[in-house]
Scaffold this motif. Structure first.
Motif, PDB file in Angstrom:
ATOM      1  N   CYS A   1      14.909 -23.694  21.452  1.00  0.00           N
ATOM      2  CA  CYS A   1      15.259 -22.973  20.227  1.00  0.00           C
ATOM      3  C   CYS A   1      15.180 -23.921  19.030  1.00  0.00           C
ATOM      4  O   CYS A   1      15.668 -25.047  19.107  1.00  0.00           O
ATOM      5  CB  CYS A   1      16.678 -22.433  20.382  1.00  0.00           C
ATOM      6  SG  CYS A   1      17.430 -21.817  18.867  1.00  0.00           S
TER       7      CYS A   1
ATOM      8  N   CYS B   1      19.151 -24.516  17.748  1.00  0.00           N
ATOM      9  CA  CYS B   1      20.146 -25.254  18.535  1.00  0.00           C
ATOM     10  C   CYS B   1      19.506 -26.261  19.491  1.00  0.00           C
ATOM     11  O   CYS B   1      20.212 -27.042  20.122  1.00  0.00           O
ATOM     12  CB  CYS B   1      21.035 -24.293  19.308  1.00  0.00           C
ATOM     13  SG  CYS B   1      20.170 -23.409  20.619  1.00  0.00           S
TER      14      CYS B   1
ATOM     15  N   CYS C   1      16.886 -18.549  19.908  1.00  0.00           N
ATOM     16  CA  CYS C   1      17.573 -17.914  21.030  1.00  0.00           C
ATOM     17  C   CYS C   1      17.569 -16.393  20.873  1.00  0.00           C
ATOM     18  O   CYS C   1      17.808 -15.880  19.780  1.00  0.00           O
ATOM     19  CB  CYS C   1      19.033 -18.362  21.093  1.00  0.00           C
ATOM     20  SG  CYS C   1      19.277 -20.074  21.542  1.00  0.00           S
TER      21      CYS C   1
ATOM     22  N   CYS D   1      23.493 -19.037  20.867  1.00  0.00           N
ATOM     23  CA  CYS D   1      22.921 -20.026  19.952  1.00  0.00           C
ATOM     24  C   CYS D   1      24.043 -20.715  19.165  1.00  0.00           C
ATOM     25  O   CYS D   1      24.051 -21.933  19.015  1.00  0.00           O
ATOM     26  CB  CYS D   1      21.938 -19.355  19.014  1.00  0.00           C
ATOM     27  SG  CYS D   1      20.883 -20.487  18.099  1.00  0.00           S
TER      28      CYS D   1
HETATM   29 ZN   LIG Z   1      19.507 -21.354  19.726  1.00  0.00          ZN
END
Ligand SMILES: [Zn+2]
Length: 225
Positions: free
Chosen positions: A156, A159, A192, A198
């Motif tokens: 992602c 994150c 995400c 996330c």
């Molecule tokens: Zn994420």
């Protein structure tokens, strides 16, 4: 007792760094190496809050004295009351951030624990859209874009965790000075599928803020925090 000052992603960052130290204590025997991990962890955590007053600093510095798994759990629990909630926003204010979406579906805000939120994100399956609300420089920013599940796992962009991702693409509101009337630029990134997850993983907001900047520039719809 001092005021809440730790935002969700900062709490996640502290948890991650403390976890690295805990792992080192279990696996590294060399006291010199351990000492350097310990002081490095403390520096990274305290460094998150360069303007922290002494009481806050002392509380954060306690990470370097932790030994057992129980100590680490207790440390994280001690910090919890100091978590700053995502700023209050009403449904009405959210609606105003997305003026073109007359039938905007807004999540039930009373069901969300605002301590664990860095950004509010939700998708509308009917329209395949993702909506993000984020407080930037004292203003709420609303970001909307197309949401396309990839049915694949990868990293992602927000994150940095290995999760099931969706492609989020938004039309940039930034226009070059000499752009033709039909000028169009989409900006996309993989994030995400699940914004709640996330938020649990997010340790840094710079990627999100950079993305917002690339979509809205400084002229997007916003609402004072
Ligand atoms: Zn994420």
């Amino acid at each position: 007792m001092c005021e809440p000052f730790i935002r969700n992603h900062q709490y996640n960052f502290i948890k991650k760094q403390a976890g690295i130290l805990e792992q080192a204590l279990r696996t590294i025997a060399d006291p010199k190496v351990l000492e350097s991990v310990r002081s490095g962890t403390e520096a990274k955590i305290v460094g998150l809050f360069p303007n922290a007053e002494d009481a806050r600093k002392q509380m954060l510095e306690e990470v370097s004295a932790l030994k057992t798994a129980e100590d680490f759990q207790k440390y994280m629990r001690t910090l919890e009351p100091y978590m700053a909630e995502f700023p209050q926003i009403t449904k009405n204010q959210i609606q105003k951030l997305f003026p073109k979406n007359k039938k905007l579906k807004i999540p039930d805000l009373t069901m969300i624990d605002h301590r664990y939120v860095t950004y509010l994100g939700w998708n509308d399956a009917a329209t395949n859209k993702l909506f993000i609300v984020y407080p930037l420089n004292g203003q709420f920013i609303g970001l909307e874009g197309r949401f396309t599940p990839t049915n694949k796992k990868s990293f992602c962009f927000l994150c940095n965790r290995y999760e099931e991702l969706a492609l989020f693409s938004a039309v940039s509101k930034k226009r070059p000075a000499n752009a033709s009337p039909d000028y169009y630029k989409a900006v996309g990134n993989y994030l995400c599928m699940n914004s709640h997850e996330c938020n649990k993983n997010l340790t840094d907001t710079s990627a999100l803020e950079k993305f917002i900047e690339s979509v809205i520039g400084l002229t997007g719809y916003s609402y004072p925090v």
